[in-house]
Each structure stands twice: as structure tokens, then as C-alpha cells.
Design a protein around this motif. Structure first.
Motif, short mmCIF file in Angstrom:
data_model
loop_
_atom_site.label_atom_id
_atom_site.label_comp_id
_atom_site.label_asym_id
_atom_site.label_seq_id
_atom_site.Cartn_x
_atom_site.Cartn_y
_atom_site.Cartn_z
N ASN A 69 7.73 16.24 -0.29
CA ASN A 69 8.34 15.08 0.36
C ASN A 69 7.31 14.01 0.69
OD1 ASN A 69 10.70 13.82 2.04
ND2 ASN A 69 8.91 13.81 3.39
N ILE A 70 7.73 12.75 0.54
CA ILE A 70 6.94 11.63 1.03
C ILE A 70 7.87 10.68 1.75
CG2 ILE A 70 7.12 10.34 -1.15
CD1 ILE A 70 4.19 9.37 -0.50
N ARG A 71 7.41 10.16 2.90
CA ARG A 71 8.26 9.30 3.71
C ARG A 71 7.45 8.22 4.41
NH1 ARG A 71 12.26 7.57 6.57
NH2 ARG A 71 12.03 7.13 8.77
N TYR A 72 8.01 7.01 4.43
CA TYR A 72 7.47 5.90 5.21
C TYR A 72 8.59 5.21 5.96
CZ TYR A 72 2.96 6.16 2.83
OH TYR A 72 1.74 6.58 2.37
N GLU A 73 8.32 4.84 7.20
CA GLU A 73 9.24 4.02 7.96
C GLU A 73 9.05 2.56 7.57
OE1 GLU A 73 8.64 4.57 12.09
OE2 GLU A 73 9.52 6.58 12.15
N LEU A 74 10.14 1.81 7.57
CA LEU A 74 10.06 0.40 7.21
C LEU A 74 9.10 -0.35 8.12
CD1 LEU A 74 11.14 -1.95 5.48
CD2 LEU A 74 12.98 -2.23 7.15
N VAL B 103 9.86 15.92 -6.46
CA VAL B 103 9.61 14.98 -5.36
C VAL B 103 10.91 14.62 -4.64
CG1 VAL B 103 8.74 12.70 -4.72
CG2 VAL B 103 7.61 13.99 -6.54
N LEU B 104 10.84 14.63 -3.30
CA LEU B 104 11.89 14.06 -2.45
C LEU B 104 11.28 12.85 -1.75
CD1 LEU B 104 13.30 17.28 -0.72
CD2 LEU B 104 14.49 15.90 -2.43
N VAL B 105 11.86 11.67 -1.95
CA VAL B 105 11.39 10.46 -1.29
C VAL B 105 12.41 10.11 -0.21
CG1 VAL B 105 10.64 8.08 -1.56
CG2 VAL B 105 10.39 9.69 -3.47
N THR B 106 11.99 10.22 1.05
CA THR B 106 12.91 9.95 2.16
C THR B 106 12.51 8.71 2.96
OG1 THR B 106 11.68 11.53 3.54
CG2 THR B 106 13.62 12.37 2.38
N SER B 107 11.81 7.80 2.34
CA SER B 107 11.42 6.55 3.01
C SER B 107 12.65 5.73 3.35
CB SER B 107 10.48 5.74 2.12
OG SER B 107 9.26 6.43 1.90
N ASP B 108 12.51 4.88 4.36
CA ASP B 108 13.63 4.08 4.85
C ASP B 108 14.22 3.18 3.77
OD1 ASP B 108 13.73 5.01 7.44
OD2 ASP B 108 12.50 3.40 8.27
N PRO B 109 15.51 2.87 3.89
CA PRO B 109 16.07 1.81 3.04
C PRO B 109 15.28 0.52 3.22
CG PRO B 109 17.81 2.97 4.22
CD PRO B 109 16.52 3.46 4.80
N GLY B 110 15.02 -0.16 2.12
CA GLY B 110 14.29 -1.42 2.20
C GLY B 110 12.81 -1.31 2.02
N THR B 111 12.27 -0.09 1.80
CA THR B 111 10.83 0.08 1.64
C THR B 111 10.37 -0.04 0.19
OG1 THR B 111 11.20 2.48 1.66
CG2 THR B 111 10.47 1.46 3.72
N GLU C 201 0.83 -1.21 0.00
CA GLU C 201 0.00 0.00 0.00
C GLU C 201 0.86 1.26 0.00
OE1 GLU C 201 -3.46 2.25 2.68
OE2 GLU C 201 -2.73 0.27 3.26
N HIS C 202 1.94 1.26 0.82
CA HIS C 202 2.78 2.45 0.88
C HIS C 202 3.48 2.70 -0.46
CE1 HIS C 202 5.94 -0.59 1.58
NE2 HIS C 202 6.79 0.33 1.15
#
Length: 449
Positions: A213-218, A21-29, A6-7
Motif C-alpha cells: 500500500n501507498i497513501r498520501y493525503e491531499l 499495489v494498493l493506492v489509497t491516496s486521497d481523491p484529487g492527488t 513529489e508524491h
């Protein structure tokens, strides 16, 4: 084909509907897939991907083949760069340093409208030739995407130039020194001013860039097993400890084979950390061997586990580790700056297939994009001061696809600077997490709205 998480779908929609766009989601997402799915929605135009050399094929090429096989691509290395850009491929994947060549050959970018920068911290130094070149070519693209899960690993100022590349200075300003004065405070260290992040620096920056910016934590995207951190200490022999203290006190060490000089504080720190690892380098770059004790410890830890990833910082560490693995009959692979791309991929594939017990890797060469989730342990044979390398390297095993508990082991010599280096790393990561947490919260607010 696996459906996106979903993310990933939300990230895809955000990229597809925003030209900057800046994508700052965690490595591995799974940021790569989101970019590819968003690009698929564009009716025309080619895409240029700038990424670390180590993941051009291993991450981007493989993900295109896996998730968007209808897209055509080619990987442009230095040896085939001109020919690659002459091809009809929809996506050209090349390394960060190629921007200097592209500035001189801008005509090859005709027909491109999308730029994706993977690991945008490669362009954080505003004064580097690479950063200046990236800024010039970015202006040729209608759509710009920049990604990093470690955007400000050393200071909040790390994010200024990558943001400038993406939005032409609309959010953090066109002048670096004005930006720095707003978010940092000068502190005199006895020699010169050091610029320290203000307490509210992360909040100021997050508020400025929140719309792009869009960000998600793993952990909020995937049900991840627990990851633990602990330190295993070792002791220097009395002779080695005396040598360490002599070098710390006098900036000079006689090893019995050569004289080692440390001409300033930075060099002294490096020499002391090298000494802890078993060798130092003289003025000619020759390794002066001193002891191998910690590598016996590292290999004992490796033997006690099914599959491990071991970080080394210097070539003598690699050589000691390889020698120990061969002596013990342990199947291993090595990834560093001298490892060709095809060999790197083979090592990763063999680790994922369970054929290797350990991979010895330099954090800069194996810190981005690679997936080695068969391994459940990261062992730092020696510490690094680079918080980005530290965080990214640990995420090679802690990412989507990991089903077991993982651990990170720090090797540190007692009564030396090594334990303090790991502590400073945590301090740097704490400041980075402040910014990332604020960005995540702002992203959640956008979703609710």
C-alpha cells in the motif's frame, strides 16, 4: 508539460517496483498520472484499465493525452468493445462491468500484463457477478494495481475482496468469513446479527497490507485552501410534517392522490427521506408530488454564489432543480446515469471555463474522477447514506487546481431523519479515516526507513 509533484513521483516508483499495489491516496492527488508514468517504465506488455464509466475518457483518456502523449490508447464501450480490443493500442480503458464480457472472451487479453482497477470499491461485494469475474481475469496479469481514496467507507470488510483480487489472498486471507470473524463482532439487532468493526480492525488490516500500500493525503501534498461544512435547515409545512409522522408511525401514507406503503425498515427510511425532498414514489414508480420548498432554498444558495455543484438523489429532485434554473434564467448542466460520455465531458469543460453557474449531478454518476474546481460550493439537496459517494462527490471541487476556499452545504429538514443521516455519514467517514491515517503513518515510516 508540468512536472509531477513529489508524491506522484514517489507513487510512480512504488508502482514500478512492486507487482502488487494498493493506492489509497486521497481523491484529487493525481493517482492516474502516477500509474501512467509507472507503466511507461515497463519495457513490454499492454495495460487494461477498469474504471467508472463516467471517467473513461474524461479522466483516463484526457490524462494520457496530457501527461503521456506517446502512449496509445482506446476507450472500450459496450458498443465497440470487441473492436477496441482488436486494436494495437497499448492501453485499453473500459468500465467495471466489462469484466463479465472479458471472462467469456479471455483470448482478447493476450499480450496484456498490467491491470489497473480505478475505484476498486466497485468490487467490494464478493458475491456479485462483477467481483467474481474480476477475480478470474486478474489471475492473467503479472502486475496488478488497485486504487481508491475511499477503501472502507461502510465497513472494514469492504477492502477484503479488492485486496484478494490484487494479491490472491496472501495478506487478508482466502476466506471472507474467517477474515470477518477476525476484524468484526456480531451484534444482534433484534432480527439478525450485524457485524460491527472491532476497535482495532483498522490497525490489523493496515499492518497486513502495508507492504503493498501507498497513501498520501491531499493536504500534505498540495497547499489546499480551507474547506468548510455547514448545514442549512428547512422546515416542513404543518401538513407535510403530519404526513411525515403518519408515514413514520404507520408505514402507510395517503397523499390525496395515492397510497404509499413502506413494507420494511429500509423501505420506510427511503420513503421518509423522499418525502422530505418533496415527493415519493408509489408502487408503480410514479412520482406523487407534495412540495417544492427546499428547491427554492437550494436555488437561492446557488444564486448567491459564482459556481456550484448540486447533488440530487432522485429524478424528481433533478426535475424540480432544472425547472427552477430555467425559471430563474440560470445556466446549468445535468450529469446523471442518462448523460452520454461526450455530453458529460462538455458539461465539465463548460463549468471549468466558467460558462455554467451550476451543475446538478447524481453522486454516483459524478462522484469519481471529474474535476470541477471552478465551482467552490457543493450543495446537498438531500442526504445520501453512501459515505463513498458523499466523500467522492465533495472532492470534485476540493482537489489539485483549487485556489479558493470551498464549502459543503447540507440541506436538512428539522424534526426529520435528515440531520441524523449526515451525522451517520460522519461516523462512517471517521472509521474510514482511521484506516487511512494508519496507512499514511505506515507509509511515512517506510519512507524514513
Amino acid at each position: 508539460m508540468l512536472e509531477p509533484f513529489e508524491h506522484q513521483s514517489v507513487t510512480t516508483d512504488f508502482i514500478a517496483t512492486n507487482p502488487r499495489v494498493l493506492v489509497t491516496s486521497d481523491p484529487g492527488t493525481g493517482k492516474t498520472r502516477s500509474v501512467l508514468d509507472a507503466y511507461m517504465q515497463r519495457p513490454e506488455g499492454r495495460m487494461l484499465v477498469l474504471a467508472p464509466l463516467s471517467i473513461l475518457q474524461a479522466s483516463w483518456g484526457d490524462d494520457i493525452e496530457k501527461f503521456t502523449p506517446d502512449l496509445t490508447y482506446t476507450v472500450a464501450y459496450a458498443r465497440n468493445r470487441a473492436k477496441a480490443f482488436e486494436s494495437d493500442a497499448q492501453i485499453i480503458i473500459t468500465n467495471h462491468d466489462a469484466v463479465k464480457w472479458l471472462v467469456k472472451n479471455q483470448h482478447v487479453l493476450n499480450g496484456f500484463n498490467t491491470l489497473c482497477i480505478d475505484e476498486f470499491t466497485a468490487f467490494k461485494n464478493k458475491d456479485s457477478q462483477r467481483s467474481k469475474a474480476a477475480l478470474k481475469i486478474a489471475k492473467l496479469f503479472d502486475y496488478r494495481i488497485a486504487m481508491s481514496g475511499t477503501p472502507n467507507s461502510n465497513t472494514i470488510c469492504d477492502i477484503w475482496h479488492p485486496t484478494l483480487i490484487v494479491d490472491d489472498g496472501h495478506r487478508l486471507g482466502h476466506r471472507f468469513y474467517s477474515f470477518r470473524s477476525n476484524v468484526c463482532t456480531p451484534v444482534f439487532n433484534g432480527f439478525a446479527n450485524e457485524w460491527k468493526d472491532k476497535p482495532d480492525a483498522e490497525l490489523m488490516v493496515a499492518a497486513a497490507i502495508k507492504d503493498i500500500n501507498i497513501r498520501y493525503e491531499l493536504e500534505e501534498c498540495i497547499d489546499m485552501p480551507e474547506q468548510s461544512y455547514h448545514t442549512v435547515t428547512t422546515q416542513l409545512s404543518p401538513t407535510m410534517l403530519k404526513a411525515y409522522k403518519d408515514l413514520a408511525d404507520d408505514n402507510v401514507l395517503w397523499t390525496g392522490e395515492a397510497t404509499i406503503n413502506a413494507v420494511h425498515a429500509g423501505a420506510l427510511t427511503k420513503k421518509l427521506l423522499q418525502l422530505c425532498t418533496g415527493a415519493v414514489y408509489d408502487e408503480d414508480g410514479t412520482v406523487v408530488g407534495l412540495h417544492e420548498d427546499r428547491y427554492n432554498l437550494v436555488m437561492e444558495l446557488v444564486e448567491q454564489r459564482n459556481h456550484s455543484l448540486v447533488a440530487f438523489n432522485w429524478s424528481h429532485e433533478r426535475d424540480f432543480l432544472v425547472a427552477q434554473a430555467e425559471k430563474r434564467g440560470i445556466k446549468y448542466g445535468v450529469i446523471d446515469g442518462s448523460t452520454p460520455a461526450n455530453k458529460r465531458k462538455d458539461i465539465v469543460d463548460r463549468m471549468q471555463a466558467g460558462q455554467l453557474k451550476v451543475v446538478f449531478a447524481h453522486p454516483q454518476s459524478a462522484g469519481h474522477g471529474l474535476t470541477m474546481t471552478t465551482a467552490t460550493t457543493v450543495i446537498w439537496a438531500s442526504p445520501t447514506y453512501n459515505a463513498e459517494h458523499y466523500q467522492q462527490f465533495n472532492r470534485r471541487i476540493y482537489r489539485a487546481g483549487q485556489t479558493k476556499r470551498t464549502e459543503v452545504i447540507h440541506i436538512a429538514a428539522e424534526d426529520t431523519w435528515e440531520p441524523g443521516v449526515y451525522e451517520k455519514l460522519q461516523g462512517k467517514l471517521g472509521r474510514m479515516e482511521n484506516l487511512l491515517t494508519i496507512l499514511k503513518d505506515l507509509n511515512s515510516m517506510k519512507e524514513v526507513a
